[in-house]
Design an enzyme around this catalytic site. Sequence first.
Site, PDB file in Angstrom:
ATOM      1  N   LYS B  94       1.678   8.323   2.722  1.00  0.00           N
ATOM      2  CA  LYS B  94       2.482   7.433   3.572  1.00  0.00           C
ATOM      3  C   LYS B  94       3.779   6.973   2.902  1.00  0.00           C
ATOM      4  CE  LYS B  94      -0.218   6.920   7.263  1.00  0.00           C
ATOM      5  NZ  LYS B  94       0.226   7.414   8.584  1.00  0.00           N
ATOM      6  N   GLU B 116       4.032  -0.997  12.116  1.00  0.00           N
ATOM      7  CA  GLU B 116       2.680  -1.181  12.641  1.00  0.00           C
ATOM      8  C   GLU B 116       1.715  -0.576  11.628  1.00  0.00           C
ATOM      9  OE1 GLU B 116       4.434   1.466  13.273  1.00  0.00           O
ATOM     10  OE2 GLU B 116       2.955   3.006  12.795  1.00  0.00           O
ATOM     11  N   SER B 383      -4.875  13.799   1.360  1.00  0.00           N
ATOM     12  CA  SER B 383      -3.760  12.916   1.746  1.00  0.00           C
ATOM     13  C   SER B 383      -3.837  11.519   1.149  1.00  0.00           C
ATOM     14  CB  SER B 383      -3.670  12.822   3.262  1.00  0.00           C
ATOM     15  OG  SER B 383      -4.915  12.424   3.808  1.00  0.00           O
TER      16      SER B 383
END
Lengths: 265, 401
Positions: B94, B116, B383
């Site tokens: 991210k 968000e 990830s």
Amino acid sequence: MSRLAQVFARLSGQKALIPFVTAGHPHPDLTVNIMHDLVRNGADVIELGMPFSDPMADGPVIQQASEHAIKQGVGIEKTIQMVKKFREADQDTPVVLMGYLNPVECMGHERFVQQAKSSGVDALLLVDSPPEESSELLQQLKTNDLEQIFLIAPTTTDARAAMICEHAAGFVYYVALKGVTGSADLDAESVNKDVKKIKQHTDLPVAVGFGVKDAKSAVAVAEVADAVVIGSALVLALGACKDSNEASQVIANFIKPIRSALDSL
Amino acid sequence: MTIKYSEYPDEKGHFGDFGGVFASETLMHCLEELNQAYARLKNDADFLAQFNHDLADYVGRPSPLYLAERLTKQCNGAQIWLKREDLNHTGAHKINNTVGQILLAKAMGKKRIIAETGAGQHGVATATVCARMGLECVVYMGEVDIQRQAINVFRMKLMGAEVRSVDSGSKTLKDALNEAMRDWVTNVDDTFYIIGTVAGPDPYPQMVRDFNSVIGKEAKKQFAEKVGGLPDALIACVGGGSNAMGLFYPFLDDSSVSIYGVEAGGHGADTDEHAASITAGKVGVLHGNRTYVMSDDQGQIIETHSISAGLDYPGVGPEHAFLNETGRATYVTINDDEALAGFHDLTRIEGILPALESAHAIAYAQKLAATMRPEQSIIVNLSGRGDKDVHTIAALEGVTV
């Protein structure tokens, strides 16, 4: 001439009052009566909200009304059926369905347009479907003499406003403030300035909504605009009504002062 | 006709029938401004130099490409290579995106950042870059998720972010996204919205993909150096799908590479409890783009279920919808129990705790590798790391931590 065009022709310069209510709120059995009461007290056009689970342009009042309506089983198809029922006793008042694109996509453009047409719907306003993404639906609506209402916002550039006016039908809806429905006070002076600019691009009537909540704010924007839309404040007032009589009373108290204020202009 | 995937989206933000700009009129102008700013900066040498510098010195890139030898042996088939995004600063992919978007926000002169978050990973990654840049940060998070992810909420607050609880709708990620959109519409002049996945209106899907495509670019180069040539298959988990697009994108025009996206099967894609939008959803419009969504017969968005909060989203990035439609990528599901088994296997066999999201990709890699030959290779996007999930797993196993 479409019902919307007839209304604005009849008004010939008088200001149109367009109340918004959410279908199925506060109860599905009350909605058709509420629509008739609105007309009886001076509504010229009715905007009927199609409840959607993810109303990202709406403030808390309409969000909660939508959630409440969905819990009672009201969605796009029941909303259209309510219009059909309304039409049994009212052939003249235009009804604009307002909502979001996903339910329309889910139903399928063709089926939606056919049912809306045969039920007496006049126009469709989709918050999340700007002209750029609307060509296919717009075509289907036009073929069936239904009108798609588009929004213009305070952030819309002049060039973009011209493009939107080119696609617009029925009326142009000016969003009076940066924010969601039912937000804080609008600035009438800047609204009137913007509405004047829009009128240079189109001969269609211009309605102002978002932030109009009472006779005072309605009159302030109706100085230049042709119509005012009042939603959240009305939906909030209707929220506590348990039956038709209560709703009739609330509507009379709410709509009449706005009507007479607009008529005094 | 051969599709040149690297050329998508088109100038209107469409990936075939998907994507686009389905936004409120109030946002149209600022999306246009964002589009122009991004188009200008994505090829700007100074901007890219700064981005690459931050990825190297702040995020810790490149992340390793690691051959999981014992896992490979267990599956008795293709070699399984792990792209170690779990080793990035903040513990997941991210951060690649937030490092990029914050530079864009700065370049556009925006003073206030909103985001968000569902599980809290994107919220943490956003709070992190805001702390570093000294920018105000507001993160919207569903009331339910705030309760489920208390540690990430605290991490965000430590970094100076304000976490706003969202109590509308299902009180989860999709509602947090709605609320962030409402904030943006209201504060559009000074606010930059950092969306955390390859969804939203154009240019977000391409922008988030591009910032994450460092994953695939590195993996391609590392594989060529370590093994030579191209891998035979790529696997990544797909919620919104940003880690997957990041890995897939640089390989899309390499037709010899098979591509698999793994959706959250929850209790089974044939039940009511899953988050497999492509496998079991239908075409619709949500959060500004046309894609596959999970909705009922009236078009209302329905609640999803996954053991992994990061995959618990009722839509999917429009480029994935496109890759599914053209057949370039294959989308499969892994159920909660299979993902849990994958989590335990990787932990016990390789000493790596994967995030529950990534454990879906691991579980599918185990299945796929077993059908392939030993000279073949799979790259799996690991990830994120699983530290954030230990409470969930302990609770499932009746252990008090």
